[in-house]
Design a protein around this motif. Sequence first.
Motif, PDB file in Angstrom:
ATOM      1  N   ALA A  42       0.797  -1.325   0.086  1.00 55.96           N
ATOM      2  CA  ALA A  42      -0.039   0.075  -0.077  1.00 55.96           C
ATOM      3  C   ALA A  42       0.948   1.332   0.001  1.00 55.96           C
ATOM      4  CB  ALA A  42      -0.889  -0.016   1.229  1.00 55.96           C
ATOM      5  N   CYS A  65       0.169   3.926  -2.940  1.00 58.08           N
ATOM      6  CA  CYS A  65      -0.019   5.205  -2.595  1.00 58.08           C
ATOM      7  C   CYS A  65       0.744   6.296  -3.696  1.00 58.08           C
ATOM      8  CB  CYS A  65       0.321   5.851  -1.084  1.00 58.08           C
ATOM      9  SG  CYS A  65      -1.030   5.228  -0.067  1.00 58.08           S
ATOM     10  N   GLY A  69      -3.305   0.657  -1.987  1.00 56.94           N
ATOM     11  CA  GLY A  69      -2.828   2.061  -1.776  1.00 56.94           C
ATOM     12  C   GLY A  69      -3.343   2.995  -2.991  1.00 56.94           C
TER      13      GLY A  69
END
Length: 109
Positions: free
Chosen positions: A45, A49, A100
């Motif tokens: 994640a 992101c 993410g």
Amino acid sequence: FAITSGLLFGIDLGSIGAALNTLSTDLALSKVQAESVVAGCKGGAIVGCLLGGAWMTAYGRRRAVSMAVVAFVVGPTLLAVARSFEMALLGRLINGVGVGAASVAAPCY
């Protein structure tokens, strides 16, 4: 899209707890390996992101969400057919990338 990605994130967190005992037995995972498989989603994640923001800039919000969905499909599929610790960890990492990326892209959509 935002609701769906949040739902997928919650399902992922809830499902690994139920599957961990069976997964640990089937793959003969040590305690550290089992913890790594669980944490793999969070590690993925972090990368997701960063990728989610880059994907939105490069391809637009809709495609970024679509790319996150691909990771949500590929990651659990790898985990379902895993025959080793490495394959299970890879599935969780890929799933984490989807988590993410969706966490960044879906609210912007």
